[in-house]
Design an enzyme around this catalytic site. Structure first.
Site, PDB file in Angstrom:
ATOM      1  N   GLY A 289      33.741 -58.750  73.674  1.00 23.19           N
ATOM      2  CA  GLY A 289      32.426 -59.629  74.014  1.00 23.19           C
ATOM      3  C   GLY A 289      32.512 -60.865  74.054  1.00 23.19           C
TER       4      GLY A 289
ATOM      5  CG  ASN B 257      25.266 -58.833  72.050  1.00 19.66           C
ATOM      6  OD1 ASN B 257      24.862 -58.503  73.045  1.00 19.66           O
ATOM      7  ND2 ASN B 257      26.016 -58.141  71.136  1.00 19.66           N
TER       8      ASN B 257
ATOM      9  N   GLY C 253      24.007 -57.455  77.851  1.00 18.22           N
ATOM     10  CA  GLY C 253      23.757 -56.405  79.033  1.00 18.22           C
ATOM     11  C   GLY C 253      24.871 -56.718  79.806  1.00 18.22           C
ATOM     12  CG  PHE C 254      28.208 -54.249  79.848  1.00 20.23           C
ATOM     13  CD1 PHE C 254      28.607 -54.730  78.690  1.00 20.23           C
ATOM     14  CD2 PHE C 254      28.089 -53.058  80.302  1.00 20.23           C
ATOM     15  CE1 PHE C 254      28.923 -53.712  77.690  1.00 20.23           C
ATOM     16  CE2 PHE C 254      28.451 -51.709  79.442  1.00 20.23           C
ATOM     17  CZ  PHE C 254      29.066 -52.204  78.189  1.00 20.23           C
TER      18      PHE C 254
ATOM     19  CB  SER D  93      27.070 -51.958  75.080  1.00 19.70           C
ATOM     20  OG  SER D  93      26.051 -52.808  75.250  1.00 19.70           O
TER      21      SER D  93
ATOM     22  CG  ASN E  36      22.535 -54.867  74.277  1.00 18.85           C
ATOM     23  OD1 ASN E  36      21.494 -54.695  73.976  1.00 18.85           O
ATOM     24  ND2 ASN E  36      23.670 -55.490  73.866  1.00 18.85           N
ATOM     25  CB  THR E  37      24.175 -50.704  79.536  1.00 23.63           C
ATOM     26  OG1 THR E  37      24.824 -51.889  79.654  1.00 23.63           O
ATOM     27  CG2 THR E  37      24.445 -49.995  80.956  1.00 23.63           C
TER      28      THR E  37
ATOM     29  CE  LYS F   9      33.254 -52.222  70.138  1.00 20.44           C
ATOM     30  NZ  LYS F   9      33.584 -53.623  70.571  1.00 20.44           N
TER      31      LYS F   9
ATOM     32  CG  ASN G  23      29.803 -51.970  70.558  1.00 18.83           C
ATOM     33  OD1 ASN G  23      28.969 -53.006  70.477  1.00 18.83           O
ATOM     34  ND2 ASN G  23      30.153 -51.352  71.841  1.00 18.83           N
TER      35      ASN G  23
ATOM     36  CB  SER H 242      29.200 -61.314  63.995  1.00 14.07           C
ATOM     37  OG  SER H 242      28.649 -60.393  64.781  1.00 14.07           O
TER      38      SER H 242
HETATM   39  C1  LIG Z   1      27.500 -61.547  71.602  1.00 10.88           C
HETATM   40  C2  LIG Z   1      28.401 -60.467  71.537  1.00 10.88           C
HETATM   41  C3  LIG Z   1      28.616 -59.860  72.623  1.00 10.88           C
HETATM   42  C4  LIG Z   1      29.567 -58.528  72.598  1.00 10.88           C
HETATM   43  N1  LIG Z   1      29.788 -57.818  73.743  1.00 10.88           N
HETATM   44  C5  LIG Z   1      30.613 -56.714  73.725  1.00 10.88           C
HETATM   45  C6  LIG Z   1      31.169 -56.050  75.000  1.00 10.88           C
HETATM   46  O1  LIG Z   1      30.865 -56.501  75.963  1.00 10.88           O
HETATM   47  N2  LIG Z   1      31.935 -55.048  74.575  1.00 10.88           N
HETATM   48  C7  LIG Z   1      31.960 -54.402  73.586  1.00 10.88           C
HETATM   49  O2  LIG Z   1      32.526 -53.230  73.534  1.00 10.88           O
HETATM   50  N3  LIG Z   1      31.326 -55.044  72.598  1.00 10.88           N
HETATM   51  C8  LIG Z   1      30.786 -56.171  72.580  1.00 10.88           C
HETATM   52  N4  LIG Z   1      30.542 -56.823  71.314  1.00 10.88           N
HETATM   53  C9  LIG Z   1      30.570 -55.812  70.037  1.00 10.88           C
HETATM   54  C10 LIG Z   1      31.852 -56.504  69.104  1.00 10.88           C
HETATM   55  O3  LIG Z   1      33.101 -56.376  70.001  1.00 10.88           O
HETATM   56  C11 LIG Z   1      31.838 -55.843  67.640  1.00 10.88           C
HETATM   57  O4  LIG Z   1      32.180 -54.398  68.081  1.00 10.88           O
HETATM   58  C12 LIG Z   1      30.677 -55.756  67.112  1.00 10.88           C
HETATM   59  O5  LIG Z   1      30.035 -57.202  67.198  1.00 10.88           O
HETATM   60  C13 LIG Z   1      31.167 -55.795  65.540  1.00 10.88           C
HETATM   61  O6  LIG Z   1      31.872 -56.614  65.004  1.00 10.88           O
HETATM   62  P1  LIG Z   1      31.274 -57.947  64.152  1.00 10.88           P
HETATM   63  O7  LIG Z   1      30.469 -57.556  63.091  1.00 10.88           O
HETATM   64  O8  LIG Z   1      32.546 -58.579  63.676  1.00 10.88           O
HETATM   65  O9  LIG Z   1      30.672 -58.884  65.000  1.00 10.88           O
HETATM   66  C14 LIG Z   1      29.676 -57.899  71.501  1.00 10.88           C
HETATM   67  C15 LIG Z   1      29.097 -58.415  70.171  1.00 10.88           C
HETATM   68  C16 LIG Z   1      28.426 -59.836  70.383  1.00 10.88           C
HETATM   69  C17 LIG Z   1      28.074 -60.351  68.959  1.00 10.88           C
END
Ligand SMILES: Cc1cc2nc3c(=O)[nH]c(=O)nc-3n(C[C@H](O)[C@H](O)[C@H](O)COP(=O)(O)O)c2cc1C
Length: 356
Positions: free
Chosen positions: A62, A110, A113-114, A172, A174-175, A213, A242, A315
């Site tokens: 992400g 967030n 939405g990919f 995710s 968001n889809t 995941k 996630n 994050s």
């Molecule tokens: C802005 C944002 C975008 C993300 N986009 C994706 C994504 O495209 N695909 C995915 O598998 N996880 C996505 N994630 C999830 C992160 O990979 C991670 O699993 C999740 O944020 C938990 O870790 P953290 O608490 O360290 O952020 C996204 C997270 C954030 C904050």
């Protein structure tokens, strides 16, 4: 030397989060961000799936959705970097704003939405990079695709030759409909088809390991189903987890009511609980990657003792910058030594074996 991020970080946090992220990617791309020497220590090294991980701290999916900066991020000291999620066709994602800082909670919501440039653009970038350092590719599906598995097949075929591991992301929030793919029947078909596509694409070459995941919001029945599919041999590992659709009562920030996936500090405990459960269900038979709320070496170590072989962060980078990677790795060396472990391998799942 003062950490560059202690100067730049407060400025970035004054900007809209998605703008700040865009600027960060541009700075990394332009080579303006100085590299950081990776922490190197025998106790942090591991070989998993035939890949040598110099340290267990990875960049979560992400951050670099379009594979623009995997090498620049490896140069920040990460042991591995995951690009994506990437969908077969480019898509714009949800309307902005769609990323929110929950500063009081050290969290992020967030609903991107990919948004991404699609497989062709990502494959072209990965093809050009030197194959140094471990880069995984995280696959998603286009919003409109009805046969979800066909999108993961396309991703697997297109990127097999250019990545070190591959991730099916069905978690995710968001889809629409995506997380329903985590149910047993759907999952078996999806994983089987993706695996076959990956096998075909890798014929004669090394097949990248296939990981799944998952969400942190699954019930025990879902988790048991996923564990069964995993150990049945179609998957090589799991990423837990996630973002969450839950909103803990503890949240203080006004943005807490925004729709989307919550990540950061409030996700640490629930995602580590799911990780621990998954380690027990899979009996430690396949490597787990712990993600969710890691902001310190202690957090990372808690995931490792709960059963993670590797960890990922996203994050906390928003609040701490990439200096976090070095802090986690140095802290892990000390925490391992304090418990009498000479290798991270000995600490994985230690919670499940009673006190070491
Ligand atoms: C802005 C944002 C975008 C993300 N986009 C994706 C994504 O495209 N695909 C995915 O598998 N996880 C996505 N994630 C999830 C992160 O990979 C991670 O699993 C999740 O944020 C938990 O870790 P953290 O608490 O360290 O952020 C996204 C997270 C954030 C904050």
């Amino acid at each position: 030397m003062a950490d560059l991020y202690s100067l730049v970080g407060p400025l970035l946090r004054k900007l809209d989060p998605e703008q700040a992220h865009g600027l960060t990617i541009r700075a990394l791309k332009s080579g303006l961000v100085p590299g950081r020497r990776a922490v190197s220590h025998a106790s942090l090294e591991q070989t998993l799936w035939g890949l040598r991980f110099p340290n267990p701290v990875g960049l979560a999916a992400g951050f670099d959705k379009n594979a623009e900066v995997p090498d620049a991020m490896l140069g920040q000291g990460f042991g591995f970097v995951e690009i994506g999620s990437v969908t077969p066709r480019p898509q714009p994602g949800n309307p902005k704003p769609r990323m929110f800082r929950l500063t009081e909670d050290l969290a992020v919501i967030n609903r991107m939405g990919f948004n991404n440039e699609g497989l062709d653009a990502v494959a072209a970038r990965l093809q050009q990079r030197p194959r140094v350092g471990i880069v995984g590719a995280n696959l998603g599906k286009n919003k409109e695709t009805e046969d979800a598995a066909s999108d993961y097949e396309k991703g697997a075929s297109r990127l097999a030759a250019y990545c070190d591991y591959m991730v099916i992301n069905v978690s995710s929030p968001n889809t629409p409909g995506l997380r329903a793919l985590q149910g047993r029947d759907q999952l078996e078909g999806l994983v089987g088809r993706t695996r076959t596509a990956l096998d075909l694409a890798s014929e004669g070459a090394k097949r990248p390991p296939l990981l799944l995941k998952i969400a942190p919001d699954l019930n025990d029945e879902d988790l048991a189903d996923i564990a069964a599919v995993s150990v049945a041999g179609s998957l090589d590992g799991l990423i837990v987890s996630n973002t969450t659709i839950a909103r803990p009562d503890s949240l203080q920030s006004p943005q807490a009511k925004e729709t989307g996936g919550l990540s950061g500090a409030p996700l640490l405990a629930p995602s580590t609980a799911v990780l621990s459960r998954m380690y027990a269900l899979t009996e430690g038979k396949l490597p787990l990657v712990g993600a969710g709320g890691i902001a310190s070496a202690a957090d990372a170590y808690a995931k490792i003792k709960a059963g993670a072989s590797l960890v990922q962060v996203y994050s906390a980078l928003v609040y701490q910058g990439t200096g976090l990677v070095e802090r986690i790795n140095k802290g892990l060396i000390a925490l391992l030594a304090a418990d009498g472990f000479t290798s991270i391998t000995q600490a994985i799942g230690a919670d499940h074996r009673g006190k070491a």
